[in-house]
Design a protein around this motif. Sequence first.
Motif, PDB file in Angstrom:
ATOM      1  N   ILE A 191       0.840  -1.199   0.000  1.00 22.06           N
ATOM      2  CA  ILE A 191       0.000   0.000   0.000  1.00 22.06           C
ATOM      3  C   ILE A 191       0.874   1.247   0.000  1.00 22.06           C
ATOM      4  O   ILE A 191       0.582   2.230  -0.689  1.00 22.06           O
ATOM      5  N   ARG A 192       1.949   1.201   0.757  1.00 24.66           N
ATOM      6  CA  ARG A 192       2.850   2.354   0.812  1.00 24.66           C
ATOM      7  C   ARG A 192       3.442   2.652  -0.564  1.00 24.66           C
ATOM      8  O   ARG A 192       3.494   3.808  -0.990  1.00 24.66           O
ATOM      9  N   TYR A 193       3.864   1.613  -1.264  1.00 22.12           N
ATOM     10  CA  TYR A 193       4.436   1.809  -2.595  1.00 22.12           C
ATOM     11  C   TYR A 193       3.385   2.313  -3.581  1.00 22.12           C
ATOM     12  O   TYR A 193       3.668   3.159  -4.437  1.00 22.12           O
ATOM     13  N   LEU A 224      -6.875  -1.058  -1.596  1.00 29.30           N
ATOM     14  CA  LEU A 224      -7.622  -0.479  -0.480  1.00 29.30           C
ATOM     15  C   LEU A 224      -9.113  -0.789  -0.551  1.00 29.30           C
ATOM     16  O   LEU A 224      -9.913  -0.139   0.117  1.00 29.30           O
ATOM     17  N   SER A 225      -9.480  -1.776  -1.351  1.00 27.98           N
ATOM     18  CA  SER A 225     -10.902  -2.079  -1.550  1.00 27.98           C
ATOM     19  C   SER A 225     -11.606  -2.479  -0.256  1.00 27.98           C
ATOM     20  O   SER A 225     -12.824  -2.317  -0.129  1.00 27.98           O
ATOM     21  N   ASP A 226     -10.844  -3.002   0.704  1.00 25.49           N
ATOM     22  CA  ASP A 226     -11.453  -3.415   1.972  1.00 25.49           C
ATOM     23  C   ASP A 226     -11.386  -2.312   3.025  1.00 25.49           C
ATOM     24  O   ASP A 226     -11.668  -2.556   4.200  1.00 25.49           O
ATOM     25  N   LEU A 233     -10.034   9.892  -0.053  1.00 23.19           N
ATOM     26  CA  LEU A 233      -8.714  10.195  -0.606  1.00 23.19           C
ATOM     27  C   LEU A 233      -8.657   9.833  -2.083  1.00 23.19           C
ATOM     28  O   LEU A 233      -8.128  10.600  -2.902  1.00 23.19           O
ATOM     29  N   MET A 234      -9.192   8.674  -2.444  1.00 23.85           N
ATOM     30  CA  MET A 234      -9.203   8.266  -3.849  1.00 23.85           C
ATOM     31  C   MET A 234      -9.985   9.271  -4.697  1.00 23.85           C
ATOM     32  O   MET A 234      -9.543   9.672  -5.779  1.00 23.85           O
ATOM     33  N   ASN A 235     -11.140   9.671  -4.201  1.00 20.65           N
ATOM     34  CA  ASN A 235     -11.961  10.629  -4.944  1.00 20.65           C
ATOM     35  C   ASN A 235     -11.266  11.976  -5.076  1.00 20.65           C
ATOM     36  O   ASN A 235     -11.357  12.640  -6.117  1.00 20.65           O
ATOM     37  N   TRP A 236     -10.580  12.381  -4.035  1.00 26.72           N
ATOM     38  CA  TRP A 236      -9.864  13.662  -4.075  1.00 26.72           C
ATOM     39  C   TRP A 236      -8.739  13.617  -5.105  1.00 26.72           C
ATOM     40  O   TRP A 236      -8.558  14.563  -5.882  1.00 26.72           O
ATOM     41  N   LEU A 237      -7.981  12.533  -5.120  1.00 25.71           N
ATOM     42  CA  LEU A 237      -6.892  12.404  -6.086  1.00 25.71           C
ATOM     43  C   LEU A 237      -7.419  12.405  -7.518  1.00 25.71           C
ATOM     44  O   LEU A 237      -6.783  12.941  -8.425  1.00 25.71           O
TER      45      LEU A 237
END
Length: 243
Positions: A191-193, A224-226, A233-237
């Motif tokens: 996730i970090r990568y 990050l689906s779970d 954050l996804m929507n903001w990006l």
Amino acid sequence: MIPDKSSLERISATAVVESNLEWILGDDLELVRQRIQQACRSAYPLLDDLIAAHLHTHYPRAIIVLGTSRLGHTERSQRVALAAAIELLHLAMNVHDAIPRGEVERSERNRLLLGAAILVGDFCFSQASRLAAETESPAVVTAFADALARLSEQRVRHLLEAPQEAHRDDAVLYVAAAEAAALLVGLPRPIRYALREAAAAFGEVLTDSETALAEAIARLDALLSDRPVARPLMNWLRSRRPV
């Protein structure tokens, strides 16, 4: 196209919240603003005025720090300090951008301008480092130091190779924001990568790969689906562009 009333009525309250990360982070962002102002305050009005001239009212790097921090657990004081540190790092680079480029007429005014830009920028660097240390995380401090080193190396290379061209530090700063926040809350390495990759693409200057922003976000989204808390954050990006 403006949606009609019936379309708007079908949008759930949850969806509205998930599309507004900045609203979710409102209290933390206000604390970040306060920490930045506190860090920039000195006993010298001239210094304060010089810094104030370069301050922004929008903090996209802080938003990435705070948005990433929501994926794990951390003290508010730590994530706010880190967000302020990254924004101060950006401020320091902006102040250094005020240094005259190319051949400059030798005068007392230009000498003072050059000296002020260097000293004020260095002051912001020191305050940013102090804030990063407040996270009390060796991994975060190391990531911050690495980002500072990369910024410095890029600036020196740019000065030697293309001093007349505009230079942007977006990729390094956005990657630093995502990486340090992920380390702060202890996110797994995959996730970090993926966060690093998405942040680099968001900054428009790709570092580790040539993956497009949409593809980088899709890969991160799958990891990050779970974690429903990641949706804002996804929507903001997806919907914002770097400032």
